[in-house]
Design an enzyme around this catalytic site. Structure first.
Site, PDB file in Angstrom:
ATOM      1  N   HIS A   1       0.811  -1.218   0.000  1.00  9.49           N
ATOM      2  CA  HIS A   1       0.000   0.000   0.000  1.00  9.49           C
ATOM      3  C   HIS A   1       0.850   1.276   0.000  1.00  9.49           C
ATOM      4  O   HIS A   1       0.306   2.377  -0.175  1.00  9.49           O
ATOM      5  CB  HIS A   1      -0.946   0.007   1.207  1.00  9.49           C
ATOM      6  CG  HIS A   1      -2.277   0.632   0.916  1.00  9.49           C
ATOM      7  ND1 HIS A   1      -2.531   1.389  -0.206  1.00  9.49           N
ATOM      8  CD2 HIS A   1      -3.450   0.614   1.610  1.00  9.49           C
ATOM      9  CE1 HIS A   1      -3.772   1.818  -0.190  1.00  9.49           C
ATOM     10  NE2 HIS A   1      -4.373   1.357   0.902  1.00  9.49           N
ATOM     11  N   ARG A   2       2.148   1.154   0.198  1.00 11.96           N
ATOM     12  CA  ARG A   2       3.012   2.328   0.060  1.00 11.96           C
ATOM     13  C   ARG A   2       3.138   2.733  -1.406  1.00 11.96           C
ATOM     14  O   ARG A   2       3.298   3.916  -1.728  1.00 11.96           O
ATOM     15  CB  ARG A   2       4.414   2.043   0.616  1.00 11.96           C
ATOM     16  CG  ARG A   2       4.480   1.749   2.101  1.00 11.96           C
ATOM     17  CD  ARG A   2       5.881   1.318   2.501  1.00 11.96           C
ATOM     18  NE  ARG A   2       6.308   0.117   1.793  1.00 11.96           N
ATOM     19  CZ  ARG A   2       7.521  -0.419   1.909  1.00 11.96           C
ATOM     20  NH1 ARG A   2       8.420   0.150   2.688  1.00 11.96           N
ATOM     21  NH2 ARG A   2       7.826  -1.517   1.239  1.00 11.96           N
TER      22      ARG A   2
END
Length: 474
Positions: A445-446
């Site tokens: 999700h980064r």
């Protein structure tokens, strides 16, 4: 009168897996007192990527084995010492009364004076005075330690070469720099000098480089010939209550460490979608029956899943990325190296197809078949497991509907392909039996937000529902 001087040479644990830090000694093939020759296999070791046999790069008599079987040894640590015979009349310091033809102090050195010689290395005593004439040509090897498998990176020499007045044979065209004795050694060993990483001054290939390349190549070749069921040889101990303890090492140890690191470093998000793959299954049968991809090409649903994912990545290249922690940047990779998770007797490995996104459907099918066959035979090389950018794990072959796969370290996404089952499905306004599967996409999700991850997963699903579009997009 000449005497033979015996000196000790040390053989260190090489890095046969591109950056690995340790290896376990599985078995010794020699013992103290045995005579060994250049290129002879002396032991078998297991790294986190492969079981390989290590050849010794010089002749002599085994003096000492520093570690027992089963020991885990750091790369660069001495594992065996060998007593090596020096050249007659060359190993000891010069005797003042020895008859020798006078030679001018500034006379040019002959071609055999190689840059890897040092005044106090094995086989040569310290000089007692000024320059002296060598008794005769010698080709004594001065390997200190085999270098790692050549990779496109800066290679730091083991020892710093001292200047010597020798001009190596100049190359013609793209011919590599090396002296005639080194070229002969390479020819005898069947090595192409263009594949050897030079460590000598001005890019000169030395005898050390040739032996190191031969050692690394033999190790990789040995890994390819090793039988698959390595894990079966692992010792277990049974306690009085019947508990069984299995040592965690090799591939399983590396996998455990990588998965823990990935799970607690990258913030995972997993999304799921059910897909009607009836047309995909029909398309697979048609490709099999027609042989249009090639008579010897294996066609499976996994092939079309892989093609669908690669097509979706082509439309959304931002998902083929890596996180650069040091620079605090997202690096979008220029090519897709598609990893395929494979369960082997040694544990889970993830070899990858290099630049898979540039392949046609037939080219992808051939590469996928070769990758799977190689993994099943236990012949996957360390290089084939480096540099992956996105992965597919086919849990459907075990009858599992889906799962929440953990990312391969350094990758942004992994797709789980579940079992294909016949289920009731609404198709054209009617409930009819259809072939259905469940896909799960985990992403970092980064690098990948929910919108991008959802678009990629939806694209893969849409392409599998109507697989003929794979030909158009591919």
């Amino acid at each position: 009168m000449t005497t033979e001087v015996r000196s000790l040479r040390e053989f260190r644990m090489p890095d046969v897996g591109e950056g690995l830090t340790e290896a376990e000694i599985l078995s010794w093939y020699v013992k103290p007192g045995d005579t060994v020759t250049d290129g002879q296999v002396v032991c078998e070791v297991e790294t986190a990527k492969a079981a390989v046999e290590l050849p010794i790069p010089f002749n002599g008599v085994v003096e000492q084995l520093f570690f027992p079987e089963g020991a885990t040894v750091d790369v660069g640590t001495v594992i065996i010492s060998v007593a090596v015979a020096g050249e007659a009349g060359a190993a000891a310091p010069a005797v003042a009364a020895a008859p020798a033809a006078p030679a001018p102090a500034l006379a040019p050195a002959p071609a055999e004076a190689e840059p890897e010689r040092r005044e106090v290395l094995v086989g040569y005593g310290p000089r007692t005075g000024g320059s002296q004439r060598r008794a005769r040509r010698t080709t004594t090897t001065t390997v200190i330690a085999p270098a790692p498998v050549p990779v496109p990176a800066v290679v730091v020499p083991v020892s710093v070469p001292v200047p010597v007045p020798v001009v190596p044979e100049q190359p013609s065209g793209d011919r590599p720099l090396a002296k005639p004795p080194v070229r002969k050694l390479a020819k005898d060993l069947g090595i192409d000098l263009r594949a050897v990483t030079p460590t000598g001054p001005d890019g000169v290939i030395t005898r050390e480089d040739v032996h190191a390349h031969a050692s690394a190549a033999a190790a990789v070749a040995a890994a390819a010939e090793a039988p698959a069921p390595v894990a079966a040889a692992e010792p277990v101990s049974v306690s009085g209550s019947g508990d069984v303890r299995v040592p965690i090492k090799g591939v399983r140890k590396a996998t455990a460490q990588a998965m823990v690191s990935s799970a607690f470093t990258a913030p995972h998000v997993t999304e799921f979608v059910q897909v009607d793959v009836t047309r995909t299954m029909r398309f697979v049968r048609r490709l099999k029956e027609s042989g249009e991809l090639g008579r010897d090409i294996r066609v499976s649903p996994l092939l079309l899943v892989a093609k669908a994912l690669l097509t979706a990545i082509k439309r959304h290249p931002e998902i083929n990325a890596q996180w650069d922690e040091a620079a605090q940047e997202i690096v979008i990779k220029g090519q897709v190296n598609l990893g395929i998770a494979a369960a082997t007797p040694r544990g889970l490995i993830v070899p990858n197809i290099k630049d898979a996104g540039a392949k046609t459907l037939s080219g992808l099918a051939a590469a996928l078949g070769e990758l799977i066959d190689t993994a099943r035979q236990g012949k996957t090389s360390p290089a084939d497991m480096q540099g992956g950018t996105v992965t597919i794990t086919n849990v459907g072959v075990f009858g599992v509907d889906t799962g929440t796969p953990i990312l391969n370290p350094g990758e942004a996404a992994i797709l789980a392909f579940g079992a294909v089952r016949e289920l009731p499905w609404v198709h054209k306004g009617k409930v009819v039996p259809r072939q259905v599967t469940t896909l799960a996409l985990s992403f970092d999700h980064r690098l990948v937000d929910g919108e991008l991850g959802s678009r990629v997963l939806a694209d893969v699903a849409a392409l599998l529902e109507r697989p003929k579009r794979l030909i158009t997009w591919g």
